[in-house]
Structures are given as structure tokens and as C-alpha cells.
Design an enzyme around this catalytic site. Structure first.
Site, mmCIF file in Angstrom:
data_model
loop_
_atom_site.group_PDB
_atom_site.id
_atom_site.type_symbol
_atom_site.label_atom_id
_atom_site.label_comp_id
_atom_site.label_asym_id
_atom_site.label_seq_id
_atom_site.Cartn_x
_atom_site.Cartn_y
_atom_site.Cartn_z
ATOM 1 N N LYS A 1 -7.599 0.098 5.235
ATOM 2 C CA LYS A 1 -7.167 0.598 6.541
ATOM 3 C C LYS A 1 -8.347 0.599 7.508
ATOM 4 O O LYS A 1 -9.496 0.685 7.088
ATOM 5 C CB LYS A 1 -6.680 2.047 6.401
ATOM 6 N N ASP B 1 -1.837 -1.743 0.706
ATOM 7 C CA ASP B 1 -1.635 -0.504 1.455
ATOM 8 C C ASP B 1 -0.175 -0.039 1.395
ATOM 9 O O ASP B 1 0.139 1.062 1.826
ATOM 10 C CB ASP B 1 -2.087 -0.707 2.902
ATOM 11 N N ARG C 1 5.332 3.132 -2.456
ATOM 12 C CA ARG C 1 6.551 2.651 -3.120
ATOM 13 C C ARG C 1 6.251 2.162 -4.531
ATOM 14 O O ARG C 1 7.126 2.194 -5.402
ATOM 15 C CB ARG C 1 7.200 1.561 -2.250
ATOM 16 N N ASP D 1 -1.792 12.087 2.249
ATOM 17 C CA ASP D 1 -0.822 11.153 1.683
ATOM 18 C C ASP D 1 -0.223 11.661 0.367
ATOM 19 O O ASP D 1 0.566 10.964 -0.264
ATOM 20 C CB ASP D 1 -1.474 9.769 1.498
ATOM 21 N N ASP E 1 -5.441 7.666 0.594
ATOM 22 C CA ASP E 1 -4.959 6.298 0.762
ATOM 23 C C ASP E 1 -5.891 5.532 1.697
ATOM 24 O O ASP E 1 -5.729 5.561 2.919
ATOM 25 C CB ASP E 1 -3.528 6.308 1.315
ATOM 26 N N GLU F 1 1.339 1.127 -1.080
ATOM 27 C CA GLU F 1 1.154 1.613 -2.450
ATOM 28 C C GLU F 1 2.121 2.716 -2.844
ATOM 29 O O GLU F 1 2.418 2.891 -4.025
ATOM 30 C CB GLU F 1 -0.290 2.099 -2.629
ATOM 31 N N LYS G 1 5.611 11.658 -3.542
ATOM 32 C CA LYS G 1 4.445 10.755 -3.506
ATOM 33 C C LYS G 1 3.152 11.568 -3.471
ATOM 34 O O LYS G 1 2.904 12.330 -2.542
ATOM 35 C CB LYS G 1 4.533 9.852 -2.264
#
Ligand code: BES
Ligand code: MN
Ligand code: ZN
Length: 495
Positions: free
Chosen positions: A279, A349, A353, A290, A272, A351, A267
Site C-alpha cells: 500500500k 492486498d 477474502r 484491519d 495490512d 487478503e 476478519k
């Protein structure tokens, strides 16, 4: 400048180095190297044990300056804790302690005899590998975005020797290769997100491939190419950012032509923010990490190439930035993934996956891999479940899960299995698409894994959630380089 490592087939009292490192157990029990120094120096260590200056407690370190009878000007005596419970983890810790202490001394060279210690269940090669990795990790400094400073006049640790017989050479070489991968991962992950964008990661991967000759190649897909191919899920996540998405694929031909490769997928969310499901402010800066999964699999790829593993390997990194914008994707959007499955977005959020599912589909289609392992800072729930000590492993393949747990144990980069039972799949049901992108309040790490499992059917696949392990928390917390050593160990274990 990176620290240089070598083997020393020498005696502690006569070795030519600015500092010699030896260990003492709690209660003042001298290691054999410490005993040799002590007798050459007419009891210099034992006297300090008797006076209470040297306790042997874990985390302690004492410097002897210019002891008579010893060639080196300094002897660093490292406390090793109780001898009875001395184990692999403690061995790693004292090697890191020693390297940290050496880094503060005005010495340019050191010779460590800690690698002579017996470690239950581990051989000399493991000791060398672990000592190199621990010292290199402790010696790492992040400097990329500070104003360049004048070099201090104090000598810096430049070379470190480890006492070992010549046949432990393999362990040293493995340590060097893996340390290079760990450094690559840490440096990339520590960079701020205004520098480390998807395009930047692609450039770093390309630059690595360019430096490695025929066996390594790199392909990068931009958003136009991904659009044509149908990466509807990945592209939706990236749409809110001015930093456009990339799909990065490194290929290494270490095995026979035509052999199915191993595949690592990481990933690569360079920042993020949560997107429209924004967030909260406090702690948001940590979301530059991230892309820790991307850094981890790229670092493992670097390690594999430097190790010269005899398998084919691919490393695929979907990279995007998740930002709020007038063109952002939104909660309730329905996306069509590369696999054809539709996805209802209930939270922008979740995201990670959404980019991994398309990358996993593409990896399976493009490479027909033997095994796929993804690494991702995927869920806060994983941090709640396992904290910062263990990564989570999820797989429907018991043998693969066991291999990964074992590799983590060997490398002291530990992982613990969570179940991926179909019982959890109902949490992902949607009234508007084939699957929802979140699974509700409970078992958040597992439902994220279940989401990915829908895109890896028929694959020998495992997922590593490294949300708790990829970086050290706190204002000065740095990327850890995990799970580079786990993945490198897994490759070594395969042949
Ligand atoms: N990158 C985060 C996960 C994360 C959070 C990693 C904290 C490390 C520390 C991920 O994209 C995320 O935001 N996950 C959500 C999922 C939720 C919306 C279902 C989370 O964990 O809160
Ligand atoms: Mn998120
Ligand atoms: Zn994320």
C-alpha cells in the site's frame, strides 16, 4: 475505571446526585423534567431562555450552579433541537452530548432525566439501552499505551443514574451487556499492531472464555494445525510475517444441546501493509484497524454471553498479519483453499477474502451453523459507496439481509444492502485457477462479497463490509465498536 449505571425512580428536583441532566427543545420548550426543575428553582431555566443563554439548539449545553430549591448542586440543561423532528438518532446524540459534558465537570455522579423523553416508535427499554450505550461510548478513553499519569485530583464521573420506572430494568441490563461488548471491541482494535498480534487476539479470547465458566469455551489452531487441515489460502497470507497466524474459535452454549449455532466470523488482519502489492505510505497506519471485523464479532460474542442469550453461538476469527518478505505470497501465486477451490492471487492486498474463505469453510464444516454472518474491513470500495455511516450487507438470503438491516436500524448501527447477483461473478474468472482474488475496477465491494459467496454455498450466510464504519478517521480516530450493537440486536431479535 468504567462508569457504573443504575435506574433512578426519583424526581429531578430532589434526586441525590452531583449533577442532574434535563433537556430543552429549540425555541425554549422545556421537557417535563426541565419544567419541574424550573418551578422548584423559581424560574431559573425560563429566565435563561428569555435572556437567550439557553437556546435548546442541538449540541448546546448550559450549566446552572447551585440553583435554589434543587437538591443537586448542578443542573445540566442539554439542547435537544426542534421538538417536531425529535427522533431516535437525536435521542442518542443528546445522551452522548450530556455524557461528554459531564465528563468535563468535576462531578462523580449524575442523574439523567433524558430517558423520560418520548421517542417516536421506541419504548422505555430501548431508551434505557440506547442511553447507556451512548453514555458509555462517549465516556470511553483509550489509555493502554500512554505513560501512566498521576490521577488528577478532580473527581471523575463514576456513577450515572437514569430516570425510569423499575420495569425498564431489562433495557438497562441489555445496555450494560452490549456496552461491555463494545468496549471489548474498541479496546482490542485501538491497540497498536506490535501488541495486538494474532497470538494476542487468541490470548484475549482465551482469557474471556476462562473467566466465563462452563458455557463458554475457546479453541485456537496454530499454523501447524492449520497446515495439516489444509488452510492453504489463509496460511499464504500470513507467510510474510514473523507474527504467526491463528484461527480462534469461541463457543457459547446458551441454547439446547444439539441446536445448530449461529456463527459470527470476523476478519482479523492485525496489520495490512498490502504485502508485495504494498500500500502507499500515507494512511497505512490506519491498517492496524484491519482486525475490526474480528474485534466486532468478539465484542458481539461478549455481549451475547453477558446478555445470556438463549441460543448457541460460535465466533470464529482468522487472524494474520499481511507483510512483504522474502517468503511472502505473491501476485500470480495459485493457492489451494481449504474448500479445495484454487485461487489465483492477482493482488496480495486483497487478503481479507483469502483468510475469510478458509475460515468460512472451516466454520461450516465444523459447526453446521444455522446462520453465518461475517464482518470484515474488506474493501476501500465499500467506503466509496457508503461512506462512514452505513456498513454494507450482502446476502443471497433476502430474509437474512432484511433482519440485519432492521437490527441496524433499531440499534442505530445502520447497514445498507448491496446486491450479490451472479451477474458480477464473471469479474472473478481466472485463466489459471477456479477463481481470481480480485474482480477489477468496478463494484469492488460486491465482487469481494461474490468471492466469499463461492465458499458459502448451501449456507444461510450474510457478509458485512465494515471498512467505512469500524473506526473514525483522522489522526486521533478511534475504533467505533461497530457492528457490535447491530449483531447483538440481531441476536436479541431472534428470541
Ligand atoms: N483492508 C483493506 C480494505 C480497506 C481499505 C479498509 C481502506 C478500510 C479502508 C483490504 O484488505 C484491501 O486492501 N482491499 C483492497 C482490495 C483491492 C486490492 C481489490 C482495496 O480495497 O483497495
Ligand atoms: Mn488489503
Ligand atoms: Zn485488509
Amino acid at each position: 475505571m468504567t462508569l457504573q449505571f443504575s435506574l433512578a425512580n426519583a424526581s429531578p428536583e430532589t434526586v441525590d446526585a452531583a449533577c442532574v441532566v434535563v433537556g430543552v427543545f429549540e425555541g425554549g420548550v422545556l421537557s417535563s423534567a426541565a419544567a419541574r426543575i424550573d418551578s422548584a428553582a423559581e424560574g431559573a431555566i425560563k429566565r435563561q431562555v428569555e435572556s437567550g443563554d439557553i437556546t435548546g439548539k442541538g449540541g448546546s449545553a448550559t450549566l446552572l450552579f447551585a440553583p435554589a430549591g434543587v437538591t443537586a448542586r448542578r443542573v445540566l440543561v442539554v439542547g435537544m433541537g426542534p421538538q417536531k423532528s425529535f427522533d431516535a438518532a437525536r435521542f442518542q446524540r443528546i445522551n452522548a452530548d450530556a455524557a461528554r459534558a459531564l465528563g468535563k465537570l468535576p462531578v462523580d455522579s449524575a442523574a439523567s432525566f433524558l430517558t423520560e423523553l418520548d421517542v417516536p416508535g421506541r419504548d422505555a427499554s430501548w431508551r434505557l439501552r440506547t442511553a447507556v450505550l451512548a453514555a458509555d461510548h462517549a465516556n470511553y478513553r483509550y489509555t493502554a499505551t500512554f505513560k501512566p499519569r498521576d490521577k488528577s485530583s478532580q473527581p471523575e464521573l463514576a456513577t450515572m443514574m437514569f430516570a425510569a420506572p423499575d420495569d425498564a430494568r431489562a433495557g438497562l441490563d441489555q445496555g450494560l451487556a452490549i456496552a461491555e461488548g463494545v468496549r471489548f471491541a474498541r479496546e482490542l482494535a485501538n491497540l497498536p499492531p506490535n501488541i495486538c498480534t494474532p497470538a494476542y487476539i487468541a490470548d484475549q479470547a482465551q482469557a474471556f472464555a476462562d473467566g466465563e465458566g462452563d458455557k463458554v469455551s475457546c479453541r485456537v489452531l496454530d499454523e501447524v494445525e492449520m497446515e495439516k487441515l489444509g488452510f492453504g489460502s489463509l496460511l499464504a497470507v500470513g507467510r510474510g510475517s514473523a507474527n504467526k497466524p491463528r484461527l480462534i474459535a469461541l463457543e457459547y452454549k446458551g441454547g439446547n444441546e444439539g441446536d445448530a449455532p449461529y456463527a459470527f466470523v470476523g476478519k482479523g488482519v492485525t496489520f495490512d501493509s498490502g504485502g508485495i502489492s504494498l500500500k502507499p505510505g500515507p494512511g497505512m497506519e490506519e491498517m492496524k484497524f484491519d482486525m475490526g471485523g474480528a474485534a466486532g464479532v468478539l465484542g458481539a460474542f461478549v455481549a451475547a454471553v453477558k446478555l445470556g442469550v438463549k441460543s448457541n453461538l460460535v465466533c470464529v476469527v482468522p487472524s494474520v498479519e499481511n507483510m512483504p518478505d522474502g517468503d511472502s505470497y505473491r501476485p500470480s501465486d495459485v493457492l489451494t483453499s481449504l474448500s479445495g477451490l484454487t485461487i489465483e492471487v492477482l493482488n496480495t492486498d486483497a487478503e481479507g477474502r483469502l483468510i475469510l474463505c478458509d475460515a468460512l469453510t472451516w466454520t461450516a464444516q465444523t459447526y453446521k451453523p444455522h446462520t453465518i454472518i461475517d464482518a470484515a474491513t474488506l474493501t476501500g470500495a465499500c467506503v466509496v459507496a457508503l461512506g462512514k455511516h452505513a456498513s454494507a450487507v450482502m446476502s443471497k438470503h433476502d430474509d437474512l439481509a432484511a433482519e440485519l438491516v432492521a437490527a441496524g436500524e433499531t440499534a442505530l448501527d445502520r447497514a445498507w444492502r448491496l446486491p450479490l447477483w451472479d451477474d458480477y461473478q464473471v469479474q472473478l474468472e481466472s485463466g489459471f485457477a477456479d477463481v481470481a482474488n480480485i474482480g477489477g475496477k468496478s463494484a469492488g465491494a460486491i465482487t469481494a462479497g461474490c468471492f466469499l459467496s463461492r465458499f458459502t454455498e448451501g449456507q444461510r450466510w450474510a457478509h458485512l463490509d465494515i471498512a467505512g464504519t469500524a473506526w473514525d478517521e483522522g489522526r486521533k480516530g478511534l475504533a467505533t465498536g461497530r457492528p457490535v450493537s447491530l449483531l447483538a440486536q440481531w441476536l436479541l431479535d431472534r428470541g
